[in-house]
Design a protein around this motif. Sequence first.
Motif, short mmCIF file in Angstrom:
data_model
loop_
_atom_site.label_atom_id
_atom_site.label_comp_id
_atom_site.label_asym_id
_atom_site.label_seq_id
_atom_site.Cartn_x
_atom_site.Cartn_y
_atom_site.Cartn_z
N MET A 94 0.80 -1.23 0.00
CA MET A 94 0.00 0.00 0.00
C MET A 94 0.83 1.28 0.00
O MET A 94 0.30 2.37 0.20
CB MET A 94 -0.97 0.02 1.19
N ILE A 95 2.14 1.19 -0.21
CA ILE A 95 3.00 2.37 -0.14
C ILE A 95 2.72 3.27 -1.34
O ILE A 95 2.74 2.81 -2.49
CB ILE A 95 4.49 1.97 -0.10
N TYR A 96 2.44 4.54 -1.05
CA TYR A 96 2.10 5.48 -2.12
C TYR A 96 3.37 6.22 -2.54
O TYR A 96 3.80 7.19 -1.91
CB TYR A 96 1.02 6.47 -1.67
N ILE A 97 3.95 5.75 -3.62
CA ILE A 97 5.17 6.36 -4.18
C ILE A 97 4.98 6.51 -5.68
O ILE A 97 4.52 5.58 -6.35
CB ILE A 97 6.41 5.50 -3.88
N ARG A 98 5.39 7.66 -6.20
CA ARG A 98 5.21 7.92 -7.64
C ARG A 98 6.47 7.67 -8.46
O ARG A 98 6.39 7.60 -9.69
CB ARG A 98 4.79 9.38 -7.83
N GLY A 99 7.63 7.58 -7.80
CA GLY A 99 8.89 7.54 -8.52
C GLY A 99 9.54 8.90 -8.51
O GLY A 99 9.03 9.87 -7.93
N ALA A 501 1.77 -1.83 -16.18
CA ALA A 501 3.20 -1.64 -15.90
C ALA A 501 4.10 -2.18 -17.00
O ALA A 501 5.28 -1.82 -17.08
CB ALA A 501 3.56 -2.31 -14.57
N SER A 502 3.56 -3.03 -17.86
CA SER A 502 4.40 -3.60 -18.93
C SER A 502 4.86 -2.54 -19.92
O SER A 502 5.84 -2.75 -20.63
CB SER A 502 3.65 -4.71 -19.67
N THR A 512 5.49 0.69 -7.67
CA THR A 512 4.93 0.86 -9.01
C THR A 512 3.41 1.03 -9.06
O THR A 512 2.87 1.29 -10.13
CB THR A 512 5.32 -0.33 -9.90
N ASN A 513 2.70 0.90 -7.94
CA ASN A 513 1.24 0.94 -8.06
C ASN A 513 0.70 2.32 -8.42
O ASN A 513 -0.14 2.45 -9.33
CB ASN A 513 0.57 0.43 -6.78
N ALA A 514 1.14 3.36 -7.74
CA ALA A 514 0.66 4.70 -8.07
C ALA A 514 0.98 5.08 -9.52
O ALA A 514 0.13 5.67 -10.20
CB ALA A 514 1.25 5.73 -7.10
#
Length: 537
Positions: A94-99, A501-502, A512-514
């Motif tokens: 559940m970590i909200y990270i955009r890169g 994500a591909s 990678t989720n956000a």
Amino acid sequence: MQNEFDYIVIGGGSAGCVLAGRLTEDPNISVCLIEAGGDGNNWTVNVPAATVISLPTKINNWAFETVPQAGLNGRKGYQPRGKGLGGSSNINAMIYIRGNQADYDHWASLGNTGWSYQEVLPYFIKSENNASLQNKYHGNTGPLSVSNLRTDNPLHQRYIAAAQAEGYNVLDDFNGAEQEGLGVYQVTHVNGERCSVSRGYLQPHLNRPNLTVLSHAVTHKILIENKIAIGAEIHHTGQIKQIKATKEVLLCAGAIQSPQILMLSGIGPEQELKKHGIDCVHSLSGVGQNFHDHPDFIFGYTVKEIQGTFGISMSGSLDMFKQIQRYRRERKGMITSNFAECGGFLKSDPSLSIPNLQLHFVVALVDDHARKFHASHGVSYHVCLLNPRSRGSIQLSGPKISDPLKIDPNFLADEQDLEDLVQGFKLTQKLMQSPALSEIYKQDLFTADVKSDDDIRAILRQRVDTVYHPVGSCKMGVDDMAVVNPQLQVYGIQNLRVVDASIMPNVINGNTNAPVVMIAEKAVDLIRQYYLQQQVA
């Protein structure tokens, strides 16, 4: 059952839920969402700490396995992928990270027009409903709820004290102006429960008459006539069915299964298809290539005091009973934990322009993705390499969707990946030995005998595996190995896009989720703009 729709969305994971929710905002547009798993709406998904049940098992999880990894002493790796509406947002931390901002500027520099940081930032903002951060980087009205953790874990203060003692910046926002630093992660929570992408984007709209959701429906292939995608062949309620799309087929099956479905549909490297007796509809060399992932190493320690950690003990069981009661009353406490509560971003070398390492501080002992059991209370420290050079592939083993895939992230094939992780090992170990953290340890389970750089290299090859960020197998680009163009349209096939994500040319520097949610939000605009242009023309 209706068998003709404007859009067919294959895969009800994070991207598929965004597409289905957004496209059906227009009542004149019909969408059929096809998902191989269940509805993704039960306590094993909604209770954050229940991810410990799904991650090591096949509950809500495809639980894939890689081919033997030469760079990991011939070990097979584990590749958990979410199964059910919501996809991997049902089982992730559940970590909200955009890169990093530079990730997207790099994508644009490769010829991917429209994908620079300033151009994708509005889609991150549009998707987000942040409960505490209100500034130009964040949204507060989107479908995806983001909030601070509600665990009240005393170990957060120890982690921050260790970070300060080592001279690192302490951040409360890893998605703003600066990424480098350590702190406590924000998570995709809503009132202490998991906010999966299905919960945010799909579940509120299941009653829309223009939305059809087929769960427990396995896609066999995309139907193509004269190089135009016209629908999908699926197995649903014990029958093979064909569903037609009058506008587009949108493939959102993820970095592992999207290339599989393309190849089973006759789109991919011609020799690979012929090997399995699949007629080549369109030769596309890049399908299944450029597959890569963040290689990750985990330290593990038992602890003297159980407070703030998961494990099995008499006092721990009593505390867990209290925690369950608290969760029922307040939706607070340890049951709201994402386990990987703290962490951040560091550089293996100060001369680097952006961080190339990510840390995850886990309030439990994790060994082999929680598949090896330790009863002891403890903590774990992940360090992963954010921009690996190694590239692998996704290949078929047969012509059917049920044939197991050859999943090869090719971990540590590039020697520089190994050397960067050696530095990451040292930096993480130094942080962990800061008094604020080291005074709680009882035993070092995995690295007590690691002394030299050669020892570090050896244990990395012995213990590294995924941190669950596979990407790149249908990459976006303008070169010969690209599978989709910057509008996410598959080269050589009309009315077919890949949205997941591909399509990432390079994995972003973070979870990678956000970014997948952002990709899908942007895809909705690309689709709408395309049809507006068609009408004008």
